[in-house]
Design an enzyme around this catalytic site. Structure first.
Site, short mmCIF file in Angstrom:
data_model
loop_
_atom_site.label_atom_id
_atom_site.label_comp_id
_atom_site.label_asym_id
_atom_site.label_seq_id
_atom_site.Cartn_x
_atom_site.Cartn_y
_atom_site.Cartn_z
CB ALA A 72 -11.63 0.46 12.63
CB THR B 3 -0.44 -4.28 17.96
OG1 THR B 3 0.80 -4.31 17.64
CG2 THR B 3 -0.60 -2.89 18.67
CG ASP B 4 3.86 -7.87 18.26
OD1 ASP B 4 3.59 -6.48 17.78
OD2 ASP B 4 4.48 -8.55 17.79
CD GLU B 5 4.10 -1.66 16.74
OE1 GLU B 5 4.02 -0.58 16.89
OE2 GLU B 5 4.39 -2.12 15.45
CE1 TYR C 57 -1.35 0.81 15.39
CE2 TYR C 57 1.02 -0.22 16.00
CZ TYR C 57 -0.54 -0.43 15.70
OH TYR C 57 -1.15 -1.65 15.38
CB SER C 58 2.71 0.92 20.30
OG SER C 58 3.88 1.89 20.50
CE LYS D 165 -4.60 -1.61 18.02
NZ LYS D 165 -6.17 -1.68 17.30
CG ASN E 183 5.55 -6.60 12.23
OD1 ASN E 183 5.83 -6.73 13.39
ND2 ASN E 183 5.69 -5.67 11.43
P1 NAD Z 1 -5.12 -0.66 8.04
O1 NAD Z 1 -4.45 0.51 8.15
O2 NAD Z 1 -4.57 -1.30 6.64
O3 NAD Z 1 -6.64 -0.53 7.77
C1 NAD Z 1 -7.30 -0.02 8.78
C2 NAD Z 1 -8.88 0.32 8.47
O4 NAD Z 1 -9.60 0.93 9.34
C3 NAD Z 1 -8.72 1.03 7.09
O5 NAD Z 1 -9.66 0.33 6.00
C4 NAD Z 1 -9.50 2.39 7.38
O6 NAD Z 1 -10.24 2.94 6.33
C5 NAD Z 1 -10.12 2.13 8.68
N1 NAD Z 1 -10.38 3.11 9.56
C6 NAD Z 1 -9.61 4.00 9.97
N2 NAD Z 1 -10.03 4.93 11.05
C7 NAD Z 1 -11.44 4.59 10.78
C8 NAD Z 1 -12.55 5.18 11.64
N3 NAD Z 1 -12.52 6.23 12.28
N4 NAD Z 1 -13.65 4.28 11.50
C9 NAD Z 1 -13.78 3.50 10.68
N5 NAD Z 1 -12.84 3.00 9.86
C10 NAD Z 1 -11.69 3.41 10.30
O7 NAD Z 1 -4.70 -1.74 9.40
P2 NAD Z 1 -4.24 -3.13 9.52
O8 NAD Z 1 -2.92 -3.21 9.22
O9 NAD Z 1 -5.31 -4.05 8.54
O10 NAD Z 1 -4.66 -3.14 10.97
C11 NAD Z 1 -6.10 -3.74 11.40
C12 NAD Z 1 -6.03 -3.88 12.88
O11 NAD Z 1 -5.01 -5.11 13.01
C13 NAD Z 1 -5.58 -2.67 13.90
O12 NAD Z 1 -6.35 -2.59 14.85
C14 NAD Z 1 -4.12 -2.95 14.26
O13 NAD Z 1 -3.71 -2.21 15.30
C15 NAD Z 1 -4.16 -4.50 14.16
N6 NAD Z 1 -2.96 -5.10 13.92
C16 NAD Z 1 -2.13 -5.02 12.71
C17 NAD Z 1 -1.11 -5.56 12.46
C18 NAD Z 1 -0.19 -5.44 11.30
O14 NAD Z 1 0.86 -6.27 10.94
N7 NAD Z 1 -0.78 -4.81 10.01
C19 NAD Z 1 -0.60 -6.59 13.40
C20 NAD Z 1 -1.21 -6.75 14.74
C21 NAD Z 1 -2.34 -5.99 14.79
O1 DAU Z 2 3.82 -5.67 15.44
C1 DAU Z 2 2.70 -5.64 14.85
C2 DAU Z 2 2.72 -4.30 14.11
O2 DAU Z 2 3.17 -4.44 12.92
C3 DAU Z 2 1.32 -3.44 13.81
O3 DAU Z 2 0.58 -3.23 15.04
C4 DAU Z 2 1.27 -2.39 13.02
O4 DAU Z 2 -0.10 -1.99 12.80
C5 DAU Z 2 2.03 -2.65 11.73
O5 DAU Z 2 2.05 -1.62 10.79
C6 DAU Z 2 3.49 -3.39 11.89
O6 DAU Z 2 4.38 -2.21 12.66
P1 DAU Z 2 5.85 -2.11 12.09
O7 DAU Z 2 6.24 -0.64 12.56
O8 DAU Z 2 6.68 -3.10 12.77
O9 DAU Z 2 5.63 -2.45 10.49
P2 DAU Z 2 6.40 -1.72 9.26
O10 DAU Z 2 5.91 -2.38 8.21
O11 DAU Z 2 5.97 -0.28 9.26
O12 DAU Z 2 7.76 -1.95 9.43
C7 DAU Z 2 8.55 -3.11 9.71
C8 DAU Z 2 9.94 -2.93 10.01
O13 DAU Z 2 10.53 -2.55 8.78
C9 DAU Z 2 10.23 -2.09 10.98
O14 DAU Z 2 11.32 -2.25 11.90
C10 DAU Z 2 10.65 -0.75 10.13
C11 DAU Z 2 11.24 -1.33 9.10
N1 DAU Z 2 11.03 -0.65 7.64
C12 DAU Z 2 9.77 -0.26 7.35
C13 DAU Z 2 9.64 0.51 6.05
C14 DAU Z 2 8.25 0.89 5.64
C15 DAU Z 2 12.14 -0.47 6.81
O15 DAU Z 2 13.18 -0.82 7.07
N2 DAU Z 2 12.04 -0.02 5.48
C16 DAU Z 2 10.74 0.69 5.05
O16 DAU Z 2 10.48 1.23 4.29
#
Ligand code: NAD
Ligand code: DAU
Length: 332
Positions: free
Chosen positions: A79, A121-123, A148-149, A152, A177
């Site tokens: 979450a 996250t790697d961020e 965000y980062s 985290k 990502n």
């Molecule tokens: P997401 O935004 O799709 O999902 C987040 C979920 O958490 C949602 O279902 C939301 O309702 C729930 N949530 C938010 N606040 C809450 C709270 N206070 N209590 C309970 N639930 C809550 O996110 P995601 O992309 O699935 O990422 C999930 C995890 O993985 C995060 O911790 C993120 O940092 C990590 N992560 C994501 C990526 C990526 O590329 N998306 C990469 C590496 C790590």
């Molecule tokens: O690296 C892991 C992270 O990857 C996770 O921790 C985050 O939760 C996840 O959202 C993601 O972060 P980014 O910021 O890298 O992801 P995003 O999909 O928002 O964007 C990916 C790249 O694309 C970034 O360089 C921004 C760019 N972008 C994004 C959007 C939404 C665009 O060029 N156009 C767009 O419309």
């Protein structure tokens, strides 16, 4: 059979993990999710009631979290508020969920002596130059750029402190990502796929040179399960599938795979403080635990993801208009 609490299990990666657990183990899963704009119960539909229980609530609610943690053998903590663009304009929920929420969970696992896996996250490592031969490793110093980062990074630090000071049995993973089914249309890949499906031109931030290291969400799930089962308590593992691609290449690939001209996109306003490049060295996870990604080929995974969005407009369409209206206000 074990009982596992998955926080954020109605989000993108959390729901992929819940499906993975149900398909590959006998564990019973309890999902705790607040159902923010990013949570979607439809992502969990079809799972048998005997295997999954859903609880609607906030990870920062100490009474609820205490009660749920007391009834499980392990917690996998997904979450979070997860979108960088949102964090730049509305940072408060990021502090609430990512920092206070993780603190609340840590106090409960400490009290009930329950194993925790914290998903990060790697961020947290900041960004790399495009020509830097280095990739992130477990010993790279933290240097986060965005609200965000940084929240985290704060959550990772809390987990490390609770492990050292109180002996909480925790592991941490930092992944690159993700892409795959059930990802919100605010994120880069699903935004561009669904734009093309609705006849909108894909939007590339800045010059599109920014590099992300793509991994399929199913490969993230297999890594997290392996770390939960076999990882050394107290350790951090980086998860990545050697999938570095610049954003321009990804947009062009999506357009070509969807039968459009590869230049049929728009360059829009850049993100504030936009991280240039992320890249993961996952040697520790591969050598110590034997993990390998199933989707070695990004184009194969991307093609399957495009098919999924084509076939699931009912899942993503309700969020599309409001998401695009938000981006339009930002000139993106
Ligand atoms: P997401 O935004 O799709 O999902 C987040 C979920 O958490 C949602 O279902 C939301 O309702 C729930 N949530 C938010 N606040 C809450 C709270 N206070 N209590 C309970 N639930 C809550 O996110 P995601 O992309 O699935 O990422 C999930 C995890 O993985 C995060 O911790 C993120 O940092 C990590 N992560 C994501 C990526 C990526 O590329 N998306 C990469 C590496 C790590
Ligand atoms: O690296 C892991 C992270 O990857 C996770 O921790 C985050 O939760 C996840 O959202 C993601 O972060 P980014 O910021 O890298 O992801 P995003 O999909 O928002 O964007 C990916 C790249 O694309 C970034 O360089 C921004 C760019 N972008 C994004 C959007 C939404 C665009 O060029 N156009 C767009 O419309």
């Amino acid at each position: 059979m074990g009982r596992i609490l998955v926080t954020g299990g109605a989000g993108f990666i959390g729901s992929n993990f819940v499906h993975y657990l149900v398909d590959h183990t006998d564990h019973h899963v309890t999902v705790l999710d607040k159902l923010t704009y990013a949570g979607n119960l439809a992502s969990l539909s079809g799972l048998p009631e005997s295997r999954m229980t859903f609880v609607h609530g906030d990870i920062a609610d100490p009474e609820l979290v205490d009660e749920l943690v007391a009834s499980v053998d392990a917690v996998v903590h997904y979450a979070a508020e997860s979108h960088n663009d949102n964090s730049l304009h509305f940072p408060q929920p990021f502090v609430h969920t990512n920092v206070i929420g993780t603190f609340t969970l840590l106090e409960a696992v400490r009290k009930h002596r329950v194993r925790l896996h914290h998903v990060s996250t790697d961020e947290v490592y900041g960004d790399l130059a495009l020509d830097d031969p280095a990739r992130f490793t477990e010993s790279t110093p933290y240097n986060p750029s965005s609200p965000y980062s940084s929240t985290k990074a704060g959550s990772d630090m809390l987990v490390r402190a609770w492990a050292r000071s109180y002996g909480v049995e925790a592991t941490i993973s930092n992944c690159s990502n993700n892409y795959g089914p059930y990802q919100h249309v605010e994120k880069f890949i699903p935004r561009q796929i669904t734009n093309v499906l609705w006849g909108i031109r894909p939007k590339l931030y800045g010059d599109g040179r920014n590099v992300r290291d793509w991994i399929h969400a199913e490969d993230h799930s297999s890594a997290v399960l392996l770390i939960l089962e076999k990882g050394r308590v107290g350790e951090t593992y980086l998860i990545g599938a050697d999938g570095e691609k610049d954003n321009k290449t990804v947009v062009e690939l999506i357009l070509t795979m969807m039968g459009q001209d590869s230049d049929a996109y728009e360059n829009v306003a850049d993100r504030m403080g936009h991280d240039l490049r992320y890249a993961i060295d996952s040697t520790k996870l591969r050598n110590e635990l034997g993990w390998r990604p199933r989707y070695g080929d990004f184009e194969e995974g991307l093609s399957a993801t495009i098919d999924w969005y084509r076939e699931h407009e009912d899942w993503w369409a309700p969020a599309k208009e409001v998401t695009e209206a938000f981006y339009a206000q930002l000139g993106q």
